[in-house]
Design a protein around this motif. Structure first.
Motif, PDB file in Angstrom:
ATOM      1  N   MET A   1       0.850  -1.198   0.000  1.00  0.00           N
ATOM      2  CA  MET A   1       0.000   0.000   0.000  1.00  0.00           C
ATOM      3  C   MET A   1       0.881   1.241   0.000  1.00  0.00           C
ATOM      4  SD  MET A   1      -2.802   1.165   2.821  1.00  0.00           S
ATOM      5  CE  MET A   1      -3.587   2.753   2.689  1.00  0.00           C
ATOM      6  N   LEU A   2       0.491   2.220  -0.808  1.00  0.00           N
ATOM      7  CA  LEU A   2       1.230   3.475  -0.888  1.00  0.00           C
ATOM      8  C   LEU A   2       0.981   4.299   0.371  1.00  0.00           C
ATOM      9  CD1 LEU A   2       3.003   4.864  -3.094  1.00  0.00           C
ATOM     10  CD2 LEU A   2       0.984   6.179  -3.715  1.00  0.00           C
ATOM     11  N   GLU A   3       2.064   4.730   1.025  1.00  0.00           N
ATOM     12  CA  GLU A   3       1.937   5.489   2.279  1.00  0.00           C
ATOM     13  C   GLU A   3       1.730   6.980   2.025  1.00  0.00           C
ATOM     14  OE1 GLU A   3       1.967   4.323   5.470  1.00  0.00           O
ATOM     15  OE2 GLU A   3       1.966   2.286   4.686  1.00  0.00           O
ATOM     16  N   GLN A   4       2.491   7.544   1.091  1.00  0.00           N
ATOM     17  CA  GLN A   4       2.408   8.981   0.842  1.00  0.00           C
ATOM     18  C   GLN A   4       2.992   9.307  -0.518  1.00  0.00           C
ATOM     19  OE1 GLN A   4       0.812  11.776   0.962  1.00  0.00           O
ATOM     20  NE2 GLN A   4       0.939  11.787   3.215  1.00  0.00           N
ATOM     21  N   LEU A   5       2.479  10.386  -1.123  1.00  0.00           N
ATOM     22  CA  LEU A   5       3.044  10.925  -2.362  1.00  0.00           C
ATOM     23  C   LEU A   5       3.067  12.437  -2.243  1.00  0.00           C
ATOM     24  CD1 LEU A   5       2.631   9.520  -5.874  1.00  0.00           C
ATOM     25  CD2 LEU A   5       2.582  11.987  -5.591  1.00  0.00           C
ATOM     26  N   LEU A   6       4.245  13.018  -2.479  1.00  0.00           N
ATOM     27  CA  LEU A   6       4.436  14.458  -2.317  1.00  0.00           C
ATOM     28  C   LEU A   6       4.984  15.057  -3.602  1.00  0.00           C
ATOM     29  CD1 LEU A   6       5.463  13.017   0.571  1.00  0.00           C
ATOM     30  CD2 LEU A   6       5.702  15.408   1.210  1.00  0.00           C
ATOM     31  N   ILE A   7       4.627  16.328  -3.808  1.00  0.00           N
ATOM     32  CA  ILE A   7       5.191  17.129  -4.899  1.00  0.00           C
ATOM     33  C   ILE A   7       5.709  18.416  -4.282  1.00  0.00           C
ATOM     34  CG2 ILE A   7       4.760  18.242  -7.119  1.00  0.00           C
ATOM     35  CD1 ILE A   7       2.367  16.368  -7.481  1.00  0.00           C
ATOM     36  N   PHE A   8       6.997  18.695  -4.465  1.00  0.00           N
ATOM     37  CA  PHE A   8       7.575  19.926  -3.920  1.00  0.00           C
ATOM     38  C   PHE A   8       8.619  20.474  -4.884  1.00  0.00           C
ATOM     39  CE2 PHE A   8       9.746  16.268  -2.117  1.00  0.00           C
ATOM     40  CZ  PHE A   8      11.086  16.544  -2.318  1.00  0.00           C
ATOM     41  N   VAL A  72       7.894  12.503  -5.090  1.00  0.00           N
ATOM     42  CA  VAL A  72       8.388  11.441  -4.200  1.00  0.00           C
ATOM     43  C   VAL A  72       7.220  10.565  -3.765  1.00  0.00           C
ATOM     44  CG1 VAL A  72       9.610  10.907  -2.064  1.00  0.00           C
ATOM     45  CG2 VAL A  72      10.243  12.931  -3.366  1.00  0.00           C
ATOM     46  N   ALA A  73       7.409   9.246  -3.883  1.00  0.00           N
ATOM     47  CA  ALA A  73       6.433   8.265  -3.407  1.00  0.00           C
ATOM     48  C   ALA A  73       7.053   7.457  -2.279  1.00  0.00           C
ATOM     49  CB  ALA A  73       5.994   7.342  -4.546  1.00  0.00           C
ATOM     50  N   VAL A  74       6.274   7.202  -1.213  1.00  0.00           N
ATOM     51  CA  VAL A  74       6.750   6.470  -0.033  1.00  0.00           C
ATOM     52  C   VAL A  74       5.826   5.276   0.192  1.00  0.00           C
ATOM     53  CG1 VAL A  74       7.390   6.649   2.392  1.00  0.00           C
ATOM     54  CG2 VAL A  74       7.469   8.679   0.956  1.00  0.00           C
ATOM     55  N   TYR A  75       6.424   4.101   0.388  1.00  0.00           N
ATOM     56  CA  TYR A  75       5.638   2.909   0.711  1.00  0.00           C
ATOM     57  C   TYR A  75       6.453   1.992   1.605  1.00  0.00           C
ATOM     58  CZ  TYR A  75       8.300   0.838  -3.181  1.00  0.00           C
ATOM     59  OH  TYR A  75       9.318   0.406  -4.016  1.00  0.00           O
ATOM     60  N   GLN A  76       5.777   1.006   2.213  1.00  0.00           N
ATOM     61  CA  GLN A  76       6.435   0.092   3.143  1.00  0.00           C
ATOM     62  C   GLN A  76       7.506  -0.727   2.407  1.00  0.00           C
ATOM     63  OE1 GLN A  76       6.173  -0.224   6.371  1.00  0.00           O
ATOM     64  NE2 GLN A  76       4.423   1.116   6.757  1.00  0.00           N
TER      65      GLN A  76
END
Length: 623
Positions: A1-8, A72-76
């Motif tokens: 499961m995808l934890e977080q996705l950010l654009i900066f 940036v994409a963050v997952y387990q």
């Protein structure tokens, strides 16, 4: 499961985060990614693993270099999400169409992201199912082949047992046929079948090459010929060349025998002699002198022009390159950057930069430039060189304060000595440069004490004792074959009693693969908790710098009983006066460890210690 996705943005302004996910990340994986990967020119890596107690994430990212955006994409870490790369590419494409530099909020992108995510997950499921369908026929085919091989093997055995009923001279041909059919049906001949094939070939007088048979008579003839040819060679080898007579030194009867030359200082046992004179002669340390760096602009322009002509003239005509330089190129692609990056990588390697580091740097520069628009009257090679120069300055510039004098005064206010431990491999000059650091601290009115914790190498204590006597510095020693960790602990206690401000701990040289010595070093650092761990390394090393520093840090982490082990805090580069323009070891060591170069040894006297001039190193690397 995808934890977080950010654009900066590259400046650090967060433009959009996925509110639908809304998972609170443990620790600070995004900050760690920026600090230890993106800012250190490691952005060419495929992913980054973030591990802290209670959390383990994998981070993937992509750039839009023309707009200066980071996705940036963050997952387990335990999950293997197949759709993350595809999702990042789609998000990058869709977000770049609605991006406005004056706009700060993008709430309307939530619905777009939801659709993109569903599309990416659906694609991943289709790919996963297609792989499973492709795997099924292969397994059934393997079973069929196994059954065919088993039936063939049984058939071969039946034929062999049937043909072996009568072994007379008349049935010789039948036996030969049985052997052939057995090999064809089974595919693998056992020992008995192979031996029968050889016997039949020998009786018929013909060598059967398919069955692996050979003629013994021919082999014996070849051996006899080889022995005859080898005899003359052996005779020649027996004759040893005559040794030339060695000329002896002429001895004159009237001349008295030569006395051995002794240049050591006439110092008494108490160490008095001419100590003060030695200090006056040495003068001011180079650490306190500002190095004047003058760049030869003409030679740099010539080198730049030469590289441009080599890169551009091979694949383009004069008119095409001139037109592109005037009009500008729409967007830089990887194929456009490859020739210039290859030339730059070769140049870095000639300056003694480790091959692995040079390759990673070029990949990182390519990622940062890909998609950018090339301006008018700008060449690709000069753009690549400017990007590499910025990257090198960013890597070599310390990210924290390296002012030891300030740290010493802070420790002095807390009524405790400032402890520095010198570590490194054998023969790099730890004891000599420890004396140089002691001399520099003495000039700033700091009370220094040396601790002789090299209880392994013969003569190490005497060497440090000589430096202490010449510099009039107290030394704490316990002789040889003692535990270095205990010696260092007692030295720190003695320094606290005597009022010494700094304790310089000398340790034994050890190779990074020597586990017993690395375990002893890890214990010394764990027991005494020094304020600074200095790695002393030669400026002469190339690819070995990566191995030394990475394994030193790894061993210190693995062998330490502490949950948060101490690693290398800084680097002292020695023998910098012997390398000319081969300054790449400084870049390799800083890149692999993330620790700054705090001192540079450039000679044999106590004053030959200076700071690292980052601009000078970068200009030398790119010259």
């Amino acid at each position: 499961m995808l934890e977080q996705l950010l654009i900066f943005t590259r400046g650090g302004l967060i433009l959009w985060t996925c509110k639908e996910l809304g998972n609170a990340l443990r620790g600070s994986p995004i900050d760690t990614l920026i600090r230890s990967c993106l800012l250190e020119e490691r952005s060419a890596a495929a992913s980054y693993n973030y591990d802290v107690p209670g959390a383990s994430y994998t981070l993937k990212w992509t750039f839009h270099n023309e707009l200066g955006l980071v996705f940036v994409a963050v997952y387990q870490k335990i999950l293997h999400l197949l759709y993350v790369d595809d999702l990042l590419a789609m998000v990058k494409r869709e977000f770049s169409e609605i991006y406005d530099p004056k706009r700060m909020v993008y709430d309307d992108f939530d619905e777009t992201f939801r659709q993109l995510r569903k599309e990416a997950e659906a694609r991943a499921e289709v790919i996963k199912k297609s792989k499973q369908v492709m795997c099924k026929p292969v397994t059934s085919l393997g079973k069929k082949q196994g059954q065919m091989q088993q039936s063939g093997f049984e058939g071969g055995n039946k034929k062999k047992s049937g043909g072996g009923g009568g072994e007379s001279g008349k049935d010789g041909d039948a036996d030969g046929d049985n052997v052939k059919t057995g090999i064809l049906d089974n595919g693998n001949s056992n020992g008995e079948v192979a031996s029968k094939g050889r016997v039949n070939g020998k009786e018929n007088g013909n060598a059967n090459t398919n069955g692996g048979a050979f003629d013994v008579n021919k082999l014996q003839k070849l051996r006899s010929k080889g022995a005859k040819k080898a005899n003359p060679v052996s005779k020649v080898s027996k004759e040893e060349p005559k040794k030339k007579p060695v000329k002896k030194n002429r001895v004159w009867d009237e001349k008295p025998p030569e006395a051995k030359l002794d240049f050591t200082d006439p110092v008494s046992e108490n160490g008095d002699g001419n100590m003060a004179v030695a200090q006056v002669v040495e003068g001011e340390s180079m650490m306190d002198k500002d190095e004047i760096f003058s760049s030869d602009s003409e030679s740099e322009e010539d080198d730049e022009t030469e590289m441009d002509t080599k890169v551009d003239s091979k694949k383009k005509g004069w008119f095409t390159s001139m037109f592109q330089s005037i009009a500008g190129k729409a967007n830089l692609e990887k194929a456009d950057l490859e020739p210039a990056l290859k030339a730059l990588k070769d140049r870095l390697m000639t300056k003694n930069v480790a091959e692995e580091i040079a390759e990673k740097l070029c990949e990182s520069v390519a990622v940062s430039l890909e998609g950018k628009k090339l301006g008018s009257f700008t060449r690709i090679s000069s753009t690549v060189q400017a990007a590499m120069e910025e990257a090198l300055v960013r890597i070599l510039t310390p990210r924290r304060s390296i002012d030891i004098l300030r740290d010493v005064h802070v420790a002095k206010e807390q009524h405790k000595p400032y402890v520095v431990v010198f570590v490194g491999v054998n023969g790099v000059g730890k004891s000599t440069n420890l004396a140089k650091v002691a001399y520099w601290l003495q000039q700033h009115d700091i009370n220094v004490m040396m601790a002789a914790c090299d209880t392994f190498r013969s003569g190490a204590v005497e060497q440090l004792r000589t430096h202490a006597r010449r510099l009039q510095i107290p030394i704490f020693e316990k002789g040889y074959e003692k535990d270095p960790a205990i010696v260092a602990k007692e030295a720190i206690q003695e320094a606290a009693r005597n009022g010494s401000d700094v304790v310089l701990v000398d340790t034994a040289g050890r190779m990074q693969d020597n586990e017993p010595l690395m375990r002893a070093l890890s214990k010394l650092i764990y027991v005494n908790s020094p304020d600074l761990v200095l790695f002393v390394g030669e400026a002469l090393v190339g690819n070995d710098a990566v191995d030394q520093l990475s394994k030193f840090n790894q061993k210190l982490a693995d062998l330490s009983p502490s949950a948060s082990p101490r690693l290398i805090d800084g680097i002292l580069l020695t023998k910098f006066d012997t390398i000319d323009d081969k300054v790449g070891a400084a870049l390799s060591m800083v890149y692999i460890s993330g620790s700054p170069v705090m001192f540079v040894g450039c000679g044999q006297s106590y004053t030959d210690l200076k700071k690292l001039n980052v601009k000078s190193i970068v200009k030398t690397l790119l010259k």
